[in-house]
Scaffold this active site. Structure first.
Site, mmCIF file in Angstrom:
data_model
loop_
_atom_site.group_PDB
_atom_site.id
_atom_site.type_symbol
_atom_site.label_atom_id
_atom_site.label_comp_id
_atom_site.label_asym_id
_atom_site.label_seq_id
_atom_site.Cartn_x
_atom_site.Cartn_y
_atom_site.Cartn_z
ATOM 1 N N LYS A 142 157.799 6.209 62.003
ATOM 2 C CA LYS A 142 156.773 5.393 62.688
ATOM 3 C C LYS A 142 155.845 6.262 63.533
ATOM 4 O O LYS A 142 154.668 5.964 63.697
ATOM 5 C CB LYS A 142 157.425 4.338 63.583
ATOM 6 C CG LYS A 142 158.115 3.232 62.812
ATOM 7 C CD LYS A 142 157.122 2.209 62.274
ATOM 8 C CE LYS A 142 157.817 1.126 61.493
ATOM 9 N NZ LYS A 142 156.977 0.348 60.624
ATOM 10 N N LYS A 233 157.545 4.856 49.273
ATOM 11 C CA LYS A 233 157.830 3.438 48.996
ATOM 12 C C LYS A 233 156.572 2.599 49.263
ATOM 13 O O LYS A 233 155.724 2.977 50.091
ATOM 14 C CB LYS A 233 159.010 2.940 49.827
ATOM 15 C CG LYS A 233 158.759 2.901 51.303
ATOM 16 C CD LYS A 233 159.825 2.116 52.057
ATOM 17 C CE LYS A 233 159.379 1.993 53.510
ATOM 18 N NZ LYS A 233 160.144 1.121 54.345
ATOM 19 N N LYS A 236 153.686 -1.808 54.048
ATOM 20 C CA LYS A 236 152.578 -2.549 54.675
ATOM 21 C C LYS A 236 151.675 -1.611 55.461
ATOM 22 O O LYS A 236 150.512 -1.914 55.706
ATOM 23 C CB LYS A 236 153.141 -3.592 55.655
ATOM 24 C CG LYS A 236 153.805 -4.786 55.012
ATOM 25 C CD LYS A 236 154.273 -5.741 56.103
ATOM 26 C CE LYS A 236 155.387 -6.632 55.622
ATOM 27 N NZ LYS A 236 156.250 -7.128 56.691
HETATM 28 P P1 TYM Z 1 160.679 -5.013 56.780
HETATM 29 O O1 TYM Z 1 159.978 -6.124 57.488
HETATM 30 O O2 TYM Z 1 160.051 -3.665 56.779
HETATM 31 O O3 TYM Z 1 160.943 -5.391 55.263
HETATM 32 C C1 TYM Z 1 161.569 -6.605 54.875
HETATM 33 C C2 TYM Z 1 162.515 -6.326 53.704
HETATM 34 O O4 TYM Z 1 161.781 -5.745 52.617
HETATM 35 C C3 TYM Z 1 162.448 -4.564 52.163
HETATM 36 N N1 TYM Z 1 161.448 -3.596 51.662
HETATM 37 C C4 TYM Z 1 161.476 -3.042 50.434
HETATM 38 N N2 TYM Z 1 162.333 -3.179 49.408
HETATM 39 C C5 TYM Z 1 162.066 -2.485 48.261
HETATM 40 N N3 TYM Z 1 160.978 -1.669 48.117
HETATM 41 C C6 TYM Z 1 160.098 -1.503 49.132
HETATM 42 N N4 TYM Z 1 159.035 -0.723 48.961
HETATM 43 C C7 TYM Z 1 160.328 -2.204 50.363
HETATM 44 N N5 TYM Z 1 159.661 -2.277 51.541
HETATM 45 C C8 TYM Z 1 160.376 -3.126 52.330
HETATM 46 C C9 TYM Z 1 163.150 -4.038 53.414
HETATM 47 O O5 TYM Z 1 164.218 -3.188 53.072
HETATM 48 C C10 TYM Z 1 163.617 -5.325 54.073
HETATM 49 O O6 TYM Z 1 164.842 -5.766 53.524
HETATM 50 N N6 TYM Z 1 164.243 -3.620 60.010
HETATM 51 C C11 TYM Z 1 163.876 -4.624 59.010
HETATM 52 C C12 TYM Z 1 163.798 -6.046 59.571
HETATM 53 C C13 TYM Z 1 165.040 -6.541 60.245
HETATM 54 C C14 TYM Z 1 166.251 -6.907 59.604
HETATM 55 C C15 TYM Z 1 167.107 -7.346 60.660
HETATM 56 C C16 TYM Z 1 166.674 -6.926 58.265
HETATM 57 C C17 TYM Z 1 165.197 -6.721 61.590
HETATM 58 N N7 TYM Z 1 166.426 -7.214 61.837
HETATM 59 C C18 TYM Z 1 168.397 -7.779 60.370
HETATM 60 C C19 TYM Z 1 167.983 -7.353 57.999
HETATM 61 C C20 TYM Z 1 168.823 -7.773 59.044
HETATM 62 C C21 TYM Z 1 162.509 -4.276 58.490
HETATM 63 O O7 TYM Z 1 161.743 -3.594 59.124
HETATM 64 O O8 TYM Z 1 162.187 -4.921 57.323
#
Ligand code: TYM
Length: 372
Positions: A142, A233, A236
């Protein structure tokens, strides 16, 4: 006195103990996952997480409790204006509903509606090691600093905020608050899930076996790569909107982005993730949406036997994504417009009501165990 002897389960009140035992021995699966409201979800979010969450609703056999959250407290670990956050929260909720999350079968809510996430985070933080947190990769990516960066780096000390550094503790609290047994996430979240299990060990060895250790449900094959730089990957935060397909893109936008995907100069199809990451990413997408469930290797062999070039591959990928995303955009726009967003707010309120009950149960156990 060993940490284990600080509190024994027998010292919990009878009601709380009975509930804790019932939960502990119950084999019902509790699924929890979350997504940050930091922009419209893309194909990586969909394949790595959201589509999985939707399919869990239809899984036959064992019934699971499904709990999904728009984790808005996580979104403020990076600068974001109140207006943008307000818009993104509702859009994230609309995206999940449009993608097929059914509020009658899943609990869907905003993280900030349940203050216990922050309370449990604090309790976990009191036992979390800063050494472990400092080795984690998210704060480094980040801040766009090298993975070898440490907390002793002068620049880091001024730019790294406590919220971003302790992000994994809040994520652990999200999961442990609902006593989740399984967490479906993209592969990039593995490290955070390992840390959540570490928080369980720290807590349970100090206060008694009260928190549940969650299992990660993820798969490296479901990692979706950027269409412009297949070594990274899909994300966003990538500056180029050509790098990602949003689940709300029009068929024309999807087609343009896939046809413009970076591959390589060889005009034939083969599956070789190391040597041909761009082509292999497209083949994995085609395989994911393939109704015949062919592997990327099988699809590559078929296309190659037909002497198909990369144009044909891209066209097939584009058509398969357009078909899979069909209807999501329309439902999304309709949900945002319905009652001026009032329907979405209603779903979130109802979800929070259900989530609050479960959070209260866990916090009763946790507070009593800690002595609060
Ligand atoms: P976030 O908001 O970045 O992404 C949401 C979910 O999408 C998956 N993801 C991907 N999977 C495959 N290929 C990609 N290019 C890709 N980009 C994103 C992420 O792995 C995620 O599952 N820290 C987490 C949010 C969170 C969370 C939690 C998740 C906060 N508390 C508790 C599970 C349980 C995050 O930033 O996800």
């Amino acid at each position: 006195m060993s940490p284990r002897t600080i509190i024994q389960p027998s010292r919990l009140s009878r009601g709380v103990r009975r509930w804790a035992q019932a939960r502990h021995f119950s084999d019902r699966r509790v699924i929890f996952s979350g997504i940050q409201p930091t922009g419209t979800p893309h194909l990586g979010n969909y394949i790595g997480a959201i589509h999985r969450w939707v399919r869990l609703q239809d899984e036959p056999g064992e019934v699971s409790d499904l709990i999904y959250s728009v984790v808005d407290l996580h979104a403020i670990t990076m600068p974001i204006s109140p207006e943008v956050l307000r818009r993104h929260r509702r859009e994230a909720m609309a995206s999940l509903l449009a993608a097929g999350i059914d509020p009658d079968r899943s609990t869907l809510f905003y993280q900030s509606a349940i203050p216990a996430h922050s309370e449990l985070m604090w309790i976990l933080a009191c036992r979390a090691s800063t050494g472990y947190l400092s080795r984690m990769t998210q704060w480094k990516s980040k801040l766009s600093v090298a993975s070898s960066t440490t907390l002793f780096d002068e620049d880091v000390r001024s730019s790294l905020k406590l919220g971003l550094f302790s992000y994994p503790v809040l994520q652990a609290a999200d999961i442990l608050l609902y006593r989740a047994t399984h967490v479906p996430v993209g592969d990039d979240q593995r490290q955070h899930l390992e840390f959540a299990r570490e928080c369980v060990s720290n807590f349970n060895s100090t206060y008694g076996k009260h928190l549940v250790s969650p299992t990660t449900l993820s798969s490296p094959e479901l990692r979706v790569m950027s269409l412009q730089n297949p070594a990274q990957k899909m994300s966003k935060s990538d500056k180029s909107h050509w790098s990602r397909i949003l689940i709300t893109d029009t068929p024309e936008e999807i087609n343009k982005k896939v046809m413009g995907a970076v591959t390589d100069s060889e005009n034939y199809v083969s599956y070789d993730p190391a040597a041909r990451p761009g082509v292999s990413n497209l083949l994995r997408l085609l395989s994911y949406f393939d109704s015949g469930s062919r592997t990327p290797e099988q699809l590559a062999a078929e296309l190659s036997s037909e002497n198909a070039g990369l144009g044909v591959l891209k066209q097939s990928v584009s058509e398969s994504i357009i078909a899979a995303m069909s209807g999501i955009r329309e439902r999304y726009l309709q949900l945002l417009a319905e009652d001026g967003g009032g329907f979405i707010d209603h779903v979130a309120r109802e979800g929070a009501r259900k989530a609050q009950l479960r959070a209260d149960e866990t916090m009763a156990i946790v507070r009593e165990a800690v002595g609060l």
